[in-house]
Design an enzyme around this catalytic site. Structure first.
Site, short mmCIF file in Angstrom:
data_model
loop_
_atom_site.label_atom_id
_atom_site.label_comp_id
_atom_site.label_asym_id
_atom_site.label_seq_id
_atom_site.Cartn_x
_atom_site.Cartn_y
_atom_site.Cartn_z
CE1 TYR B 121 -4.16 1.84 0.58
CE2 TYR B 121 -2.59 3.41 1.48
CZ TYR B 121 -3.85 3.13 0.99
OH TYR B 121 -4.78 4.13 0.88
CD GLN B 183 -11.65 2.46 -0.71
OE1 GLN B 183 -11.89 2.33 0.50
NE2 GLN B 183 -11.49 3.63 -1.28
CD GLN B 251 11.81 11.37 12.24
OE1 GLN B 251 10.83 10.68 12.06
NE2 GLN B 251 12.65 11.64 11.25
CG HIS B 254 7.71 12.75 9.37
ND1 HIS B 254 7.50 12.51 8.05
CD2 HIS B 254 8.96 12.31 9.64
CE1 HIS B 254 8.59 11.93 7.54
NE2 HIS B 254 9.49 11.81 8.47
CD GLU B 319 9.46 5.46 13.17
OE1 GLU B 319 9.14 6.58 13.65
OE2 GLU B 319 9.13 5.10 12.03
CG HIS B 320 13.76 7.14 13.40
ND1 HIS B 320 12.47 7.60 13.26
CD2 HIS B 320 14.08 6.58 12.20
CE1 HIS B 320 12.03 7.32 12.03
NE2 HIS B 320 12.98 6.71 11.37
CG ASP B 353 14.03 9.32 7.00
OD1 ASP B 353 13.82 8.35 7.74
OD2 ASP B 353 13.80 10.50 7.33
CG HIS B 412 -1.64 -38.29 18.08
ND1 HIS B 412 -2.98 -38.04 17.93
CD2 HIS B 412 -1.01 -37.14 17.75
CE1 HIS B 412 -3.15 -36.79 17.54
NE2 HIS B 412 -1.96 -36.22 17.42
#
Lengths: 425, 425
Positions: B121, B183, B251, B254, B319-320, B353, B412
């Site tokens: 995506y 969708q 950051q 963003h 994250e970073h 990045d 078994h």
């Protein structure tokens, strides 16, 4: 057993979709209350669902050693031997951190670390298998998880199955709580006064456990949601129908919704397997379950060629796959999707359930298309490491800054350019 | 910027929990309709949400080459160079199948296979980053995924961003559909007449995309649900406040909900960073966003020792993480939880990045405690392989059968014992 075609396998999994919206609503409420009220909610739900009234719901070290004392030496021996095999296999999975240096002084790498805390769910009642304890705990131990927490629902007497406790004792697990269902998952995901919040939850459970795991996913990690057990046996004319049938039934006896499929190039074998299944069903203690399962979700597919048979296997992506062909190694390369692949006549599926070493927590319902047996990597994670040298920075600063500006992120460009002030010093 | 304590970090993530029940209801309805009506539903939703009326919503090869022709050579060059770096790093992640033989003829192993189909995506509008295309597509390509499908929402004119198409063209992606939102996720998860069902969906998106991914999880695999971007800068007295501030702001620009935290042992640096942030904010084009972000979710923590500073980092699991200390390699071992770790002054976060090679799809909101940067393993899975020899079977058949009986699984036991008939032949 039904005769199926390759086409039938496409919809195979979706035949078992149930409406779970009612259970989901109560799971959400349980999670909400455990988050809000902690231990109080856990105790209330344990009383309601398990009929056990427990002030302190942590298993004591006395209970552990009592359980260990009460089982036979034979049992202890086989668990210990199995544990050695399982540990040995999982140790082979251990990854190593790596780095890649460049001549200009840059280092790029990948660092592995284990999770701090893992939670293992062990079902109660008839599904309280010591092997489940081993298969979930050992990979976490091999990965180096610092704190491993086990949860399992108590019976109305407030006790948990002795086999489970004894196995935990043998493995050196010391932190076990008597709590099950969605309330156990919520407690592990968010923590209570008693149960610590963990980073990942693994282990099988009923529909409430499965829905709760999916619900908390994201806040903690989970293993895959397990569906009913499955086996596919891929065989040619060289197979023995009696063995094929026995192995199909070994999965069928698990659950009315287990699926056992025989995929063969031999019309003769197909006919014999059908007969053998009916024959062997007769003497099986769990006959009722096995019969329902094999007549509803079992089937036989006869294909014209081995190639088409393997295609059918890949379409199904079974949890367990046995390859009972003349030379099973020849098929191994073309088999793309299966949780565990058992090669040759002596690799009967139960060999993998307890003993050989590979994990028995396997992707079901066709999820072998994208997921793996439970393994050491499930209890570890990676961090990227970037150590850019001055030379690398100099060489690339303008390119990186211009790329940042193309993406309209001026702050990014300025950050990397800020180092230019160093050049003036 | 706010002064924070280590304690503050514990609740840091939960501050951003929103009630998404309304969006979830419409996501469920979208998924239901796409499953039931396929392309018809996809077209209707594209018209409703994107304002684009499209009969054929697959991107043509003409559109791809037109996009490529329309961007500058400089842009192409930097994408190509970045792609080489990213490919090189991800190739190092490629695992190998292994096996372990025993003297008795048994073979146990682990086989890696790539996924058959992956769906990526790519968000539209302002978040349509060519770097996202690279970071999702290249690991799938390196893993050997046979069919890679990209989806991205069209504008009202029925077009998708040129930079995205050109990047896809450079990477050799040929299958792109103009569809976005829930969708698109539903189409990838269940297939329509046009879009193939895939095995795994990756890539960032808005709240509808995130909820849809969580909803389809289990039927297909997904990557982690991404939250707002985060950075933590761990620094001592040797750092330059201007660089720390610039990196924090990279950051912060963003998203209003991005989080930028400075963790330092130096009171002096803390003060200077605060001033520098205010100073540098002034000239930033995305000042409004960055200001809101840094004043709400930004903060500075001063600790007495470097050990305590690292503890704060692990608590945050950012994250970073940048390590701007005298000898950053000394801290590397104690850092347990971070998506990507940038060592030293030239490893400004934007280096990772686009360009250095490691993936920029990283675990956010503290999920670095249990998850990893997007990587080649995400597009592969393992199968266990068990080839038991006759000798191994003979040695263990009775143990395995007795264990099966202890777990009350007679079928078994009989399956593995069935091979005893061979001894009579």
């Amino acid at each position: 057993m039904k005769r199926l075609t390759k086409e039938d396998l496409k919809g195979w999994k979706t035949k078992r979709e149930d409406d779970t919206s009612e259970q989901l609503a109560s799971v959400k409420e349980i999670i909400r209350r455990v988050r809000a009220e902690g231990d109080t909610a856990v105790r209330t739900y344990t009383e309601t669902f398990d009929g056990a009234s427990l002030d302190d719901y942590r298993v004591t070290s006395e209970e552990m050693s009592d359980a260990y004392e009460s089982i036979s030496q034979k049992y202890i021996d086989v668990i210990q031997e199995a544990a050695i095999n399982i540990r040995r296999f999982h140790e082979k999975q251990l990854p190593t951190s790596w780095f890649d240096t460049q001549e200009n002084g840059t280092m790029l790498g990948q660092k592995y670390t284990s999770l701090d805390r893992a939670g293992v769910y062990v079902p109660g009642g008839t599904a309280a298998y010591p092997s489940s304890v081993m298969m979930n705990i050992i990979p976490a131990q091999v990965a180096g998880v610092k704190r491993i927490v086990m949860v399992t629902p108590p019976g109305p007497d407030g006790q948990v199955p002795i086999g489970v406790l004894a196995t935990a004792q043998i493995l050196g697990v010391t932190e076990i709580y008597k709590v099950g269902g969605a309330q156990a998952i919520a407690a592990l995901a968010y923590g209570t006064e008693t149960v610590p919040k963990v980073d990942k939850i693994t282990g099988p459970g009923n529909i409430f456990v499965a829905l709760a795991k999916k619900e908390v996913f994201g806040d903690v990690d989970i293993d895959m949601i397990a569906g009913p057990s499955e086996i596919a046996v891929l065989c040619d004319d060289s197979a023995r129908a009696g063995e094929v049938a026995a192995d199909l039934l070994s999965q069928a006896e698990h659950d009315e919704r287990s699926s056992s499929i025989c995929i063969t190039t031999s019309e003769r074998i197909a006919g014999e397997v059908e007969e053998e299944v009916e024959q062997q069903l007769k003497g099986l203690p769990r006959r009722e379950i096995a019969e329902k399962s094999i007549h509803t979700y079992g089937g036989i597919i006869v294909t014209a060629t081995m190639e088409k048979a393997v295609e059918a296997v890949n379409e199904l992506a079974p949890e367990h796959l046995e390859v009972l062909t003349e030379n099973p190694y020849e098929q191994l390369g073309a088999i793309r999707h299966a949780g565990a692949i058992f090669l040759g006549p002596y690799s009967s599926e139960p060999v993998g359930d307890y003993f050989a070493g590979p994990n028995h927590v396997l992707p079901t319902s066709g999820t072998a298309r994208f997921s793996s047996p439970l393994n050491v990597h499930d209890f570890m994670k990676k961090s990227s490491v970037i150590s850019y040298s001055e030379a690398a920075w100099k060489e690339n600063v303008d390119k990186i800054a211009s790329f940042a500006r193309l993406e309209d992120l001026e702050g990014h460009a300025r950050a990397i350019e800020k180092r230019k002030e160093r050049l003036d010093d």
